[in-house]
Design an enzyme around this catalytic site. Sequence first.
Site, short mmCIF file in Angstrom:
data_model
loop_
_atom_site.label_atom_id
_atom_site.label_comp_id
_atom_site.label_asym_id
_atom_site.label_seq_id
_atom_site.Cartn_x
_atom_site.Cartn_y
_atom_site.Cartn_z
N ASP A 195 -14.54 -10.68 9.03
CA ASP A 195 -13.09 -10.73 9.23
C ASP A 195 -12.62 -9.52 10.04
O ASP A 195 -11.63 -8.87 9.69
CB ASP A 195 -12.40 -10.77 7.87
N VAL A 213 0.86 -1.18 0.00
CA VAL A 213 0.00 0.00 0.00
C VAL A 213 0.90 1.23 0.00
O VAL A 213 1.87 1.28 0.76
CB VAL A 213 -0.89 0.05 1.26
N1 AK7 Z 1 -2.70 4.20 6.39
C1 AK7 Z 1 -6.39 -7.95 -0.55
C2 AK7 Z 1 -5.92 -9.16 -1.00
C3 AK7 Z 1 -6.80 -10.11 -1.51
C4 AK7 Z 1 -7.66 -5.50 0.50
O1 AK7 Z 1 -6.51 -5.57 0.82
C5 AK7 Z 1 -8.61 -8.57 -1.12
C6 AK7 Z 1 -8.04 -3.40 1.59
C7 AK7 Z 1 -8.24 -1.49 2.69
C8 AK7 Z 1 -6.95 -1.81 3.03
C9 AK7 Z 1 -6.03 -1.02 3.89
C10 AK7 Z 1 -4.81 -0.53 3.15
C11 AK7 Z 1 -5.33 3.44 4.14
C12 AK7 Z 1 -4.11 1.47 4.33
C13 AK7 Z 1 -3.50 3.49 5.52
C14 AK7 Z 1 -3.27 2.15 5.22
BR1 AK7 Z 1 -1.82 1.25 6.02
N2 AK7 Z 1 -5.13 2.14 3.80
N3 AK7 Z 1 -4.54 4.11 4.98
N4 AK7 Z 1 -3.94 0.16 4.02
N5 AK7 Z 1 -8.83 -2.39 1.87
S1 AK7 Z 1 -6.52 -3.28 2.32
N6 AK7 Z 1 -8.45 -4.44 0.83
N7 AK7 Z 1 -8.28 -6.47 -0.20
C15 AK7 Z 1 -7.73 -7.65 -0.61
C16 AK7 Z 1 -8.15 -9.77 -1.55
C17 AK7 Z 1 -9.10 -10.76 -2.09
F1 AK7 Z 1 -8.87 -10.93 -3.37
F2 AK7 Z 1 -8.95 -11.90 -1.47
F3 AK7 Z 1 -10.34 -10.36 -1.95
#
Ligand code: AK7
Length: 293
Positions: free
Chosen positions: A153, A44
């Site tokens: 989750d 990220v």
């Molecule tokens: N400071 C990932 C792999 C597989 C997924 O990761 C689905 C996400 C939000 C996330 C948080 C990211 C904002 C940050 C920050 C941070 Br640190 N964001 N400010 N990190 N949504 S990660 N989604 N999804 C995901 C899959 C799947 F294919 F299995 F569905």
Amino acid sequence: MAIATETQQQEKKASEASADVQKRWTLSDFDIGKPLGRGKFGHVYLAREKRSNHIVALKVLFKSQLQQSQVEHQLRREVEIQSHLRHPNILRLYGYFYDQKRVYLILEYAARGELYKELQRCKHFSERRAATYVASLARALIYCHGKHVIHRDIKPENLLIGAEGELKIADFGWSVHTFNRRRTMCGTLDYLPPEMVESVEHDASVDIWSLGVLCYEFLYGIPPFEAREHSDTYRRIVQVDLKFPPKPVISQTAKDLISQMLVRDYSQRLPLHKVLQHPWIVQNAEPSGIYRG
Ligand code: AK7
């Protein structure tokens, strides 16, 4: 807001189809900054949308890894579900785009980062802080369940902290939308056994259990059923082997709330609106939902 969701983009696309000026996001629309975190499927980054100067988090996922783990459908579901959710305690997913090798999620930036790191640093939270987070989570989950979305989750790794200290639920990769299933079942309900009827009706109570586990972990710094062996954790969960250590000293009202959420019979778990009315929440949670330390 210059960042449009996929739906808005498609609407725009439809309305501007004749003019042929459809807008799709590409990597060149963003300046990429420091890495914010790393996960199994990719990293990220802090990013800025060039035209609006809007700061976002950009999650980069590798298509090859998604394919190998056969989770493409999960990702599609996440994008579909999360782009329709609007709540102060749910991290926004503004949209996505892809190139040959990668898929990019355009996410709201949570300035104070990941909650699990904060929990590691502090060892455990004060009752005021824990209650404020539990109340925020309960409100976000009530909102989700009202839209027939179950997160499934909820854990510290999926929680972020915003600039004001507000909690944000992220990563709906494992969430489900129960609406279609329930609708499809309406006609055939007569033939279903009790356990299936019940599981459709009460599925959302899995999030109440997780909230109980989180509440415990916020206060004690470790999840309640932790064990060295996976099989021991399994046994402790199914037996609801819930013990409260003597240290740190935690109020009886907090233990009472946890005990009412961690109930084996899911129909007997304390409903989320009652979690918000529980004396421990009423007495300890910041009404603003913002913990300032
Ligand atoms: N400071 C990932 C792999 C597989 C997924 O990761 C689905 C996400 C939000 C996330 C948080 C990211 C904002 C940050 C920050 C941070 Br640190 N964001 N400010 N990190 N949504 S990660 N989604 N999804 C995901 C899959 C799947 F294919 F299995 F569905």
